[in-house]
Design an enzyme around this catalytic site. Structure first.
Site, mmCIF file in Angstrom:
data_model
loop_
_atom_site.group_PDB
_atom_site.id
_atom_site.type_symbol
_atom_site.label_atom_id
_atom_site.label_comp_id
_atom_site.label_asym_id
_atom_site.label_seq_id
_atom_site.Cartn_x
_atom_site.Cartn_y
_atom_site.Cartn_z
ATOM 1 N N CYS A 193 0.819 -1.216 0.000
ATOM 2 C CA CYS A 193 0.000 0.000 0.000
ATOM 3 C C CYS A 193 0.856 1.270 0.000
ATOM 4 C CB CYS A 193 -0.978 -0.033 1.173
ATOM 5 S SG CYS A 193 -2.343 1.139 1.012
ATOM 6 N N HIS A 196 -4.031 -5.312 -0.300
ATOM 7 C CA HIS A 196 -3.722 -5.811 1.040
ATOM 8 C C HIS A 196 -3.798 -7.339 1.116
ATOM 9 C CE1 HIS A 196 -3.491 -1.967 3.182
ATOM 10 N NE2 HIS A 196 -4.399 -1.561 2.310
ATOM 11 N N GLU A 228 -2.725 -9.053 3.427
ATOM 12 C CA GLU A 228 -2.885 -9.421 4.844
ATOM 13 C C GLU A 228 -4.310 -9.231 5.348
ATOM 14 O OE1 GLU A 228 -3.138 -5.116 5.187
ATOM 15 O OE2 GLU A 228 -2.039 -6.475 3.873
#
Length: 357
Positions: free
Chosen positions: A247, A332, A334
């Protein structure tokens, strides 16, 4: 009890709603996010610093609030807007209501407002500033239009370094905290990484003195180009150790390499953003939260190769710097609340540090 409240946009539009959560007047950059769930992660994602966050899904709060699902210890959002909120959540993990969280964290909330119409305005005119106020006639329009998010990374980064150890230690990773989410650390820990989290302004020589196997650049808020000092330190790290960036970290790495970034019209925020792998042609569904993007045409000039693009608008979603042992993604992998399609990208980082692919 009269709990009317107003959302006043910088273009002059005014929307009447009702207040919940904390009371007060709030100024911020109004953005929307499209996720049906994951509102706990949204409210605790430091990348939303300085922004008034609006959910496009009409009913929010069904499973209440669960502290374990928080991505940071406190919220960075300026205010929170929903069409309707659930004041009687039903979930076996629920600890308290969404409204209670907003009250406890002094976050102004607005409900019973036409979020669909506001979203259409943002999509047409682009992200704009807004103020939430009790009386729209008293709003200072010049102040509203002039507002911009400042010192975002500095405001959300940790104050001092800390360690998060893995149960099965194999690698040592330094994570530079530009506004990191807890699940980045958890994903690294799962893969045998001891993680030393350091503040955004940590010097390159101090990071290298720890002799890490790899360096991670976290997500975070604001305009990436604002972080000139951090970019200069990254220039000293590139090529020294394997680097994986997510990001804002992806954007900062591109700027350090000589690329450029641009502000998107209304950004990508939600859990249903399609990204295409240019090497395989496969499309993955990803979670995203960003208002800026790396300019595709500048990637090659920066010595990189675009690896992923957004399937909707073809903006840059990933870059490989093969000769520098570095890579980055805009989305993302994660994402705790999902989707989990791209978790494998962490394994690429492990392989780069010497682990088995």
């Amino acid at each position: 009890m009269d709990n009317k409240i107003y959302i006043c946009l910088a273009n002059g539009d005014v929307f009447e709603g009702r207040s919940f959560g904390a009371k007060g007047e709030v100024l911020g950059e109004l953005v929307f996010t499209t996720g049906m769930g994951g509102y706990i992660e949204t409210l605790t994602d430091p990348s939303y610093y300085g922004q008034i966050v609006m959910q496009t899904f009409p009913l929010i709060g069904n499973y209440g609030f669960i502290d374990e699902d928080m991505e940071s210890t406190k919220s960075a959002v300026s205010a929170y807007i929903v069409r309707e909120y659930c004041d009687a959540p039903s979930n076996f993990r629920c600890e308290y209501t969404l409204e209670q969280y907003l009250k406890d964290n002094n976050i102004v909330g607005v409900y019973d407002v036409d979020t669909r119409e506001i979203t259409k305005i943002i999509r047409e005119y682009g992200v704009m500033n807004a103020v939430i106020a009790d009386n729209p006639d008293n709003v200072d329009m010049e102040k509203l239009k002039a507002y911009s998010v400042q010192n975002a990374v500095k405001s959300v980064s940790c104050d001092k370094p800390y360690m998060r150890a893995s149960d099965e230690h194999k690698y040592n990773v330094v994570l530079i905290d530009y506004g990191t989410k807890k699940n980045i650390v958890r994903e690294l820990n799962k893969r045998g990484c001891n993680v030393a989290v350091v503040p955004y302004n940590t010097k390159a020589e101090d990071i290298l003195s720890l002799n890490p196997d790899g360096i991670m650049l976290s997500n975070g808020p604001g305009d990436p180009a604002e972080n000139t000092e951090a970019i200069e330190e990254l220039k000293k790290l590139v090529g020294k150790k394997p680097i994986f960036a997510i990001c804002l970290g992806h954007q900062l790495l591109a700027l350090a390499m000589g690329g450029r970034t641009t502000k998107l019209k209304y950004g990508h925020r939600g859990v249903n953003q399609p990204v295409k792998n240019l090497e395989t042609g496969r499309t993955f569904i990803s979670s995203q939260n960003h208002g800026y993007a790396v300019i595709n045409e500048t990637v090659e000039l920066a010595g990189g190769k675009v690896s992923y693009i957004n399937a909707n608008d073809e903006t840059c979603e990933g870059v490989d710097y093969e000769d520098k042992q570095a890579f980055s993604v805009q989305f993302h992998p994660e994402a705790c609340s999902g989707p989990h399609d791209t978790r494998f990208i962490f394994d690429k980082f492990i392989a780069m540090m010497g682990g088995k692919d």
